[in-house]
Scaffold this motif. Sequence first.
Motif, PDB file in Angstrom:
ATOM      1  N   ALA A 100     -19.609  38.215  24.635  1.00 49.52           N
ATOM      2  CA  ALA A 100     -19.551  37.542  23.330  1.00 49.52           C
ATOM      3  C   ALA A 100     -18.469  36.467  23.270  1.00 49.52           C
ATOM      4  CB  ALA A 100     -19.317  38.565  22.225  1.00 49.52           C
ATOM      5  N   THR A 101     -17.235  36.856  23.624  1.00 51.78           N
ATOM      6  CA  THR A 101     -16.112  35.930  23.477  1.00 51.78           C
ATOM      7  C   THR A 101     -16.266  34.678  24.331  1.00 51.78           C
ATOM      8  OG1 THR A 101     -14.504  37.598  22.843  1.00 51.78           O
ATOM      9  CG2 THR A 101     -13.658  35.682  24.010  1.00 51.78           C
ATOM     10  N   MET A 102     -16.383  34.861  25.633  1.00 51.45           N
ATOM     11  CA  MET A 102     -16.445  33.702  26.514  1.00 51.45           C
ATOM     12  C   MET A 102     -17.765  32.962  26.307  1.00 51.45           C
ATOM     13  SD  MET A 102     -13.555  33.375  27.757  1.00 51.45           S
ATOM     14  CE  MET A 102     -12.054  34.126  28.392  1.00 51.45           C
ATOM     15  N   GLY A 157      -6.080  31.711  26.541  1.00 52.96           N
ATOM     16  CA  GLY A 157      -5.514  32.424  25.397  1.00 52.96           C
ATOM     17  C   GLY A 157      -6.235  33.731  25.153  1.00 52.96           C
ATOM     18  N   SER A 158      -7.538  33.692  25.240  1.00 59.14           N
ATOM     19  CA  SER A 158      -8.305  34.925  25.061  1.00 59.14           C
ATOM     20  C   SER A 158      -8.003  35.910  26.185  1.00 59.14           C
ATOM     21  CB  SER A 158      -9.808  34.622  25.040  1.00 59.14           C
ATOM     22  OG  SER A 158     -10.530  35.825  25.067  1.00 59.14           O
ATOM     23  N   ALA A 159      -7.968  35.395  27.395  1.00 55.60           N
ATOM     24  CA  ALA A 159      -7.767  36.265  28.560  1.00 55.60           C
ATOM     25  C   ALA A 159      -6.395  36.943  28.523  1.00 55.60           C
ATOM     26  CB  ALA A 159      -7.927  35.453  29.845  1.00 55.60           C
ATOM     27  N   ILE A 160      -5.373  36.172  28.201  1.00 49.42           N
ATOM     28  CA  ILE A 160      -4.027  36.748  28.174  1.00 49.42           C
ATOM     29  C   ILE A 160      -3.874  37.582  26.914  1.00 49.42           C
ATOM     30  CG2 ILE A 160      -1.546  36.303  28.123  1.00 49.42           C
ATOM     31  CD1 ILE A 160      -2.095  33.646  29.488  1.00 49.42           C
ATOM     32  N   GLY A 161      -3.664  38.854  27.108  1.00 48.72           N
ATOM     33  CA  GLY A 161      -3.515  39.738  25.956  1.00 48.72           C
ATOM     34  C   GLY A 161      -2.791  40.996  26.384  1.00 48.72           C
ATOM     35  N   LEU A 162      -3.025  42.044  25.662  1.00 49.07           N
ATOM     36  CA  LEU A 162      -2.337  43.292  25.972  1.00 49.07           C
ATOM     37  C   LEU A 162      -2.653  43.782  27.381  1.00 49.07           C
ATOM     38  CD1 LEU A 162      -2.882  44.922  22.513  1.00 49.07           C
ATOM     39  CD2 LEU A 162      -0.692  44.219  23.493  1.00 49.07           C
ATOM     40  N   GLY A 163      -3.842  43.463  27.846  1.00 50.76           N
ATOM     41  CA  GLY A 163      -4.230  43.856  29.205  1.00 50.76           C
ATOM     42  C   GLY A 163      -3.248  43.337  30.239  1.00 50.76           C
ATOM     43  N   ASN A 164      -2.778  42.104  30.039  1.00 50.44           N
ATOM     44  CA  ASN A 164      -1.829  41.522  30.993  1.00 50.44           C
ATOM     45  C   ASN A 164      -0.458  42.153  30.843  1.00 50.44           C
ATOM     46  OD1 ASN A 164      -3.877  39.614  30.024  1.00 50.44           O
ATOM     47  ND2 ASN A 164      -3.083  38.340  31.653  1.00 50.44           N
ATOM     48  N   ILE A 165      -0.147  42.551  29.626  1.00 47.52           N
ATOM     49  CA  ILE A 165       1.238  42.946  29.371  1.00 47.52           C
ATOM     50  C   ILE A 165       1.454  44.444  29.524  1.00 47.52           C
ATOM     51  CG2 ILE A 165       3.013  43.032  27.590  1.00 47.52           C
ATOM     52  CD1 ILE A 165       1.745  40.210  26.789  1.00 47.52           C
ATOM     53  N   PHE A 223      -9.386  47.376  16.106  1.00 49.46           N
ATOM     54  CA  PHE A 223      -8.151  48.106  16.461  1.00 49.46           C
ATOM     55  C   PHE A 223      -7.076  47.197  17.047  1.00 49.46           C
ATOM     56  CE2 PHE A 223      -7.423  48.687  20.980  1.00 49.46           C
ATOM     57  CZ  PHE A 223      -8.661  48.482  21.579  1.00 49.46           C
ATOM     58  N   TYR A 224      -7.499  46.097  17.643  1.00 48.42           N
ATOM     59  CA  TYR A 224      -6.526  45.159  18.208  1.00 48.42           C
ATOM     60  C   TYR A 224      -5.628  44.615  17.089  1.00 48.42           C
ATOM     61  CZ  TYR A 224      -5.657  42.338  22.503  1.00 48.42           C
ATOM     62  OH  TYR A 224      -5.150  41.801  23.659  1.00 48.42           O
ATOM     63  N   ALA A 225      -6.229  44.387  15.914  1.00 50.68           N
ATOM     64  CA  ALA A 225      -5.449  43.864  14.778  1.00 50.68           C
ATOM     65  C   ALA A 225      -4.368  44.863  14.368  1.00 50.68           C
ATOM     66  CB  ALA A 225      -6.368  43.558  13.604  1.00 50.68           C
ATOM     67  N   PHE A 235     -12.314  42.743  34.883  1.00 49.56           N
ATOM     68  CA  PHE A 235     -13.291  42.483  33.818  1.00 49.56           C
ATOM     69  C   PHE A 235     -12.619  42.364  32.457  1.00 49.56           C
ATOM     70  CE2 PHE A 235     -17.937  42.843  34.806  1.00 49.56           C
ATOM     71  CZ  PHE A 235     -17.813  42.691  36.176  1.00 49.56           C
ATOM     72  N   PHE A 236     -11.739  43.309  32.169  1.00 50.99           N
ATOM     73  CA  PHE A 236     -11.128  43.312  30.837  1.00 50.99           C
ATOM     74  C   PHE A 236     -10.242  42.089  30.635  1.00 50.99           C
ATOM     75  CE2 PHE A 236      -8.010  44.572  27.582  1.00 50.99           C
ATOM     76  CZ  PHE A 236      -8.870  44.977  26.579  1.00 50.99           C
ATOM     77  N   THR A 237      -9.481  41.759  31.661  1.00 55.81           N
ATOM     78  CA  THR A 237      -8.508  40.690  31.498  1.00 55.81           C
ATOM     79  C   THR A 237      -9.197  39.345  31.276  1.00 55.81           C
ATOM     80  OG1 THR A 237      -6.384  39.862  32.296  1.00 55.81           O
ATOM     81  CG2 THR A 237      -8.116  40.045  33.922  1.00 55.81           C
ATOM     82  N   LEU A 238     -10.413  39.185  31.795  1.00 57.81           N
ATOM     83  CA  LEU A 238     -11.125  37.920  31.542  1.00 57.81           C
ATOM     84  C   LEU A 238     -11.977  37.988  30.276  1.00 57.81           C
ATOM     85  CD1 LEU A 238     -12.133  36.604  35.081  1.00 57.81           C
ATOM     86  CD2 LEU A 238     -10.080  36.175  33.744  1.00 57.81           C
ATOM     87  N   SER A 239     -11.775  39.017  29.483  1.00 59.12           N
ATOM     88  CA  SER A 239     -12.481  39.165  28.196  1.00 59.12           C
ATOM     89  C   SER A 239     -13.995  39.236  28.361  1.00 59.12           C
ATOM     90  CB  SER A 239     -12.140  38.006  27.243  1.00 59.12           C
ATOM     91  OG  SER A 239     -10.768  37.841  27.100  1.00 59.12           O
ATOM     92  N   LEU A 240     -14.445  39.757  29.496  1.00 57.55           N
ATOM     93  CA  LEU A 240     -15.891  39.837  29.693  1.00 57.55           C
ATOM     94  C   LEU A 240     -16.470  40.931  28.801  1.00 57.55           C
ATOM     95  CD1 LEU A 240     -16.299  39.420  33.552  1.00 57.55           C
ATOM     96  CD2 LEU A 240     -16.216  37.681  31.756  1.00 57.55           C
ATOM     97  N   SER A 257     -10.285  35.270  19.389  1.00 65.19           N
ATOM     98  CA  SER A 257     -11.473  35.200  20.258  1.00 65.19           C
ATOM     99  C   SER A 257     -12.382  36.419  20.085  1.00 65.19           C
ATOM    100  CB  SER A 257     -11.052  35.063  21.718  1.00 65.19           C
ATOM    101  OG  SER A 257     -10.649  36.302  22.258  1.00 65.19           O
ATOM    102  N   MET A 258     -11.880  37.426  19.392  1.00 67.06           N
ATOM    103  CA  MET A 258     -12.707  38.604  19.099  1.00 67.06           C
ATOM    104  C   MET A 258     -13.412  38.448  17.757  1.00 67.06           C
ATOM    105  SD  MET A 258      -9.920  41.450  20.136  1.00 67.06           S
ATOM    106  CE  MET A 258      -9.306  41.568  21.801  1.00 67.06           C
ATOM    107  N   LEU A 259     -12.787  37.688  16.867  1.00 70.36           N
ATOM    108  CA  LEU A 259     -13.391  37.478  15.545  1.00 70.36           C
ATOM    109  C   LEU A 259     -14.416  36.343  15.568  1.00 70.36           C
ATOM    110  CD1 LEU A 259     -13.492  38.077  12.500  1.00 70.36           C
ATOM    111  CD2 LEU A 259     -11.483  36.618  12.201  1.00 70.36           C
TER     112      LEU A 259
HETATM  113  N1  PHE Z   1      -8.525  39.848  27.694  1.00 67.64           N
HETATM  114  C1  PHE Z   1      -7.893  40.478  26.584  1.00 67.64           C
HETATM  115  C2  PHE Z   1      -6.636  41.238  27.057  1.00 67.64           C
HETATM  116  O1  PHE Z   1      -6.309  41.263  28.211  1.00 67.64           O
HETATM  117  C3  PHE Z   1      -8.776  41.460  25.886  1.00 67.64           C
HETATM  118  C4  PHE Z   1     -10.075  40.949  25.363  1.00 67.64           C
HETATM  119  C5  PHE Z   1     -11.230  41.654  25.605  1.00 67.64           C
HETATM  120  C6  PHE Z   1     -10.151  39.791  24.584  1.00 67.64           C
HETATM  121  C7  PHE Z   1     -12.455  41.221  25.126  1.00 67.64           C
HETATM  122  C8  PHE Z   1     -11.366  39.353  24.077  1.00 67.64           C
HETATM  123  C9  PHE Z   1     -12.512  40.079  24.349  1.00 67.64           C
HETATM  124  O2  PHE Z   1      -5.966  41.833  26.248  1.00 67.64           O
END
Ligand code: PHE
Length: 439
Positions: free
Chosen positions: A233-235, A18-26, A107-109, A225-230, A323-325
């Motif tokens: 902090a989050t993971m 859930g954290s990994a899938i986000g705007l980065g994927n889309i 900013f994601y919010a 890196f971004f897509t796995l939320s690295l 996962s960011m909060l």
């Molecule tokens: N992986 C998320 C995305 O693809 C972004 C993200 C980054 C989430 C860092 C949590 C922490 O949109």
Amino acid sequence: MKREKWTGKMGFILVSVGSAIGLGNIWLFSWRVGEYGGAAFLIPYLLFVFGIASVGLMEEWAFGRSQVKGAIGAFENVFEEKKEGAGKIGAALGFIPVAAVFSIYIFYAIVIGWLLKYFFLSFTGAFNVINIPEYFGTFTGTANTIGWHAVAVIGTMVIVFFGVQRGIEKANKIMMPVLFAILLILVIRSVTLEGAMDGIKYIFVPEWSKLAEVKTWIMALGQAFFTLSLGGATMLVYGSYARDDTDIPSASIQAVSFNFMASMLAALAIIPAVFAFGLDPAAGPGLLFVSIPTVFAKMPGGYIFGILFFLSVVFAGFSSSVSMLEPAVEGFMDKTGFSRGKAVLLLSVVAFLIGLPLDVDMSKFGTWADITTIYVLPFGAFVAAVVFFWVFGADKARAEINKNSNIRFGKWFEPYGKYIFVLVAFVVLVLNIIYGGIG
Ligand code: PHE
């Protein structure tokens, strides 16, 4: 208060996916695949995401699990163990990744707020009425976004308020299956449109020459890196709620695979439809808020597909925003002894207030988004890797990752983490700075 845990391995994988899938994927992946060589792009992408970034995922999870703390407490423990009194330095360092991810949340919010608005617009059938390209420009950067931004902050707050199991895990258990189901439906719609073939070609026909371009590799690395939320902090905090019997290497392979699947589904749901209507397969907000609504305005059955699409993206957004909060909430509770409720409320108000000036000024918004994703987040990922592999120690790191796992990494894993991964994390940071963002 007893620390919560995920219900089991399945829940743990689900929240991480859930954290990994986000705007980065889309809004990034689908465009990048096309732009950087179609199927050829998948070679560096898969190489980096499975070969390198997955190590970062295991590192962050194992780090959190070993210390049973988020980044602040975990860094503190590890430093204190090395040298008495050094814990304070560790805690200060651990604050960086937590602040990084929290600043992304700010900013994601806002973007989730835009998505909620578009979800609402799709309901009212507005895409057939408004001038779509113009609309986005007149909506964003104005006070009209504030209410939607507030809804996004409240939504995230409510989920995190209910905690690890009853909040984050539960929400993901609903959102993730729905997200995948919707994406599947949308893929079928998209690829069966007349003229979809051009989009399918855009994604799949490999342009091998792109592999000779350095930029292709760099973008694939940043994406991994971004897509796995690295970000350190989050993971890490998600790992701190993992049970000791969780098989980290296998969970990592599964999470990376699910995340990749979601990216491919999103690409197939979006790109062929965009081509079928002769639109621009742009990257970023232009794709989501202009090209896609235009597609739904023209597509047969676009009303219902539009609703489904924006619902799925809203879910992708919330499953990442929680996962960011959470890292900040955990750190705050741990350091002040505040209840979860108080910590969540306070941090949500802070995030909302800091976000307000960004709501009404797109250039401030852009600067904030750039600074946090280009500099701060990759720095967090790098710092966490250094502390885990160097301060905690590569031997202990390997033991923690191997603990209760069927896959056992040999001795080679230690230099791999300590030198290769740490170096790559550093390179990601440097390339982000040079290229003005690669994630
Ligand atoms: N992986 C998320 C995305 O693809 C972004 C993200 C980054 C989430 C860092 C949590 C922490 O949109």
